[in-house]
Design an enzyme around this catalytic site. Structure first.
Site, PDB file in Angstrom:
ATOM      1  N   ASP A  23       1.378  -0.911  -0.502  1.00 40.65           N
ATOM      2  CA  ASP A  23      -0.154   0.144  -0.222  1.00 40.65           C
ATOM      3  C   ASP A  23       1.180   1.334   0.295  1.00 40.65           C
ATOM      4  OD1 ASP A  23      -2.557   1.497   0.456  1.00 40.65           O
ATOM      5  OD2 ASP A  23      -1.433   2.153   2.023  1.00 40.65           O
ATOM      6  N   ASP A  25      -0.377   5.378   1.305  1.00 39.29           N
ATOM      7  CA  ASP A  25      -0.187   6.234   1.830  1.00 39.29           C
ATOM      8  C   ASP A  25      -0.306   5.260   3.590  1.00 39.29           C
ATOM      9  OD1 ASP A  25      -0.037   8.143   3.372  1.00 39.29           O
ATOM     10  OD2 ASP A  25      -2.261   9.334   3.006  1.00 39.29           O
ATOM     11  N   ASP A 176      -1.464  -0.890   6.035  1.00 42.26           N
ATOM     12  CA  ASP A 176      -1.449   0.363   7.574  1.00 42.26           C
ATOM     13  C   ASP A 176      -3.230  -0.133   7.752  1.00 42.26           C
ATOM     14  OD1 ASP A 176      -2.488   3.492   6.838  1.00 42.26           O
ATOM     15  OD2 ASP A 176      -1.890   2.358   5.328  1.00 42.26           O
TER      16      ASP A 176
END
Length: 239
Positions: A23, A25, A176
């Site tokens: 991923d 950000d 995240d």
């Protein structure tokens, strides 16, 4: 989770993977401050409360946020222009997640198959990588590539396919957000959750295979025809 607080104290664990799907950000970079400023500007332009937007925007595609708030603005032309401005205007507000550059340098040096799979558009991703002088992957899956964003697993299935890996290959997703973790698991991948943008409880509830504070806790320790061997350091002990 029991009465005691979880601790990042598990002994080192190692595993081998055929490829890695990152991923963007919250996993490679932290652009929280920039995104907050960006959505405040966009919210004011659209007459929407930016704080309401920010409560639901992380890990989601901007086009999906706009579909709920302002459907007439939910076009790829508008979203790509809007997101392309973000790194240009707020580039100084973003930083790399600890350990991200080192890990990317290690896997690139070893020619490990890897890709970025993100809810951001191509202008946003390329803009951030340029601003922070981080490596561009050979393969990308971006918001405009899929019909449905995370937690739909299509993006990670597409990422694995772009690496030329079959569904039975051991692939690691690095995420995240709970939505991204769920997408990776639904795609049949192993998932490591990093506690950078959500609470420990939220990450635990998403049920990744490992939980670490950031990418300083993930090291490449080997590479062979079996795949890349990674070591997870100080993973979360939830017992």
């Amino acid at each position: 989770m029991g009465s005691s607080s979880p601790t990042f104290s598990l002994p080192p664990q190692r595993a081998v993977f055929a490829g890695l799907l990152f991923d963007m950000d919250g996993t490679i970079i932290d652009s929280t401050s920039a995104v907050e400023k960006h959505w405040h500007t966009i919210g004011e332009e659209l007459g929407e409360d930016p704080n309401v937007i920010l409560q639901t925007s992380h890990g989601r595609r901007s086009i999906d946020v706009l579909k709920l708030l302002r459907p007439e603005k939910a076009t790829w032309e508008y979203v790509k222009h809007m997101e392309g401005q973000l790194p240009l205007k707020y580039g100084s507000d973003a930083v790399e997640i600890p350990g991200a550059r080192s890990l990317l340098d290690s896997i690139r040096g070893a020619n490990v198959p890897w890709a970025i799979v993100t809810s951001g558009t191509m202008p946003l991703v390329s803009g951030w990588l340029d601003v922070l002088k981080l490596p561009h992957p050979e393969h990308l899956v971006v918001a405009e590539d899929v019909e449905n964003g995370k937690p739909d697993p299509t993006c990670y299935i597409m990422g694995r396919e772009k690496l030329g890996l079959q569904s039975d290959a051991e692939v690691l997703v690095l995420e995240d957000s709970p939505a991204g973790i769920k997408a990776g698991k639904a795609a049949g991948c192993k998932v490591v959750g990093v506690v950078t943008s959500h609470t420990v409880e939220q990450i635990v509830d998403a049920r990744p295979d490992w939980i670490i504070k950031d990418l300083d806790s993930l090291k490449m320790v080997g590479n062979s025809n079996r795949g890349v061997e990674l070591e997870f350091l100080n993973a979360l002990n939830v017992k």
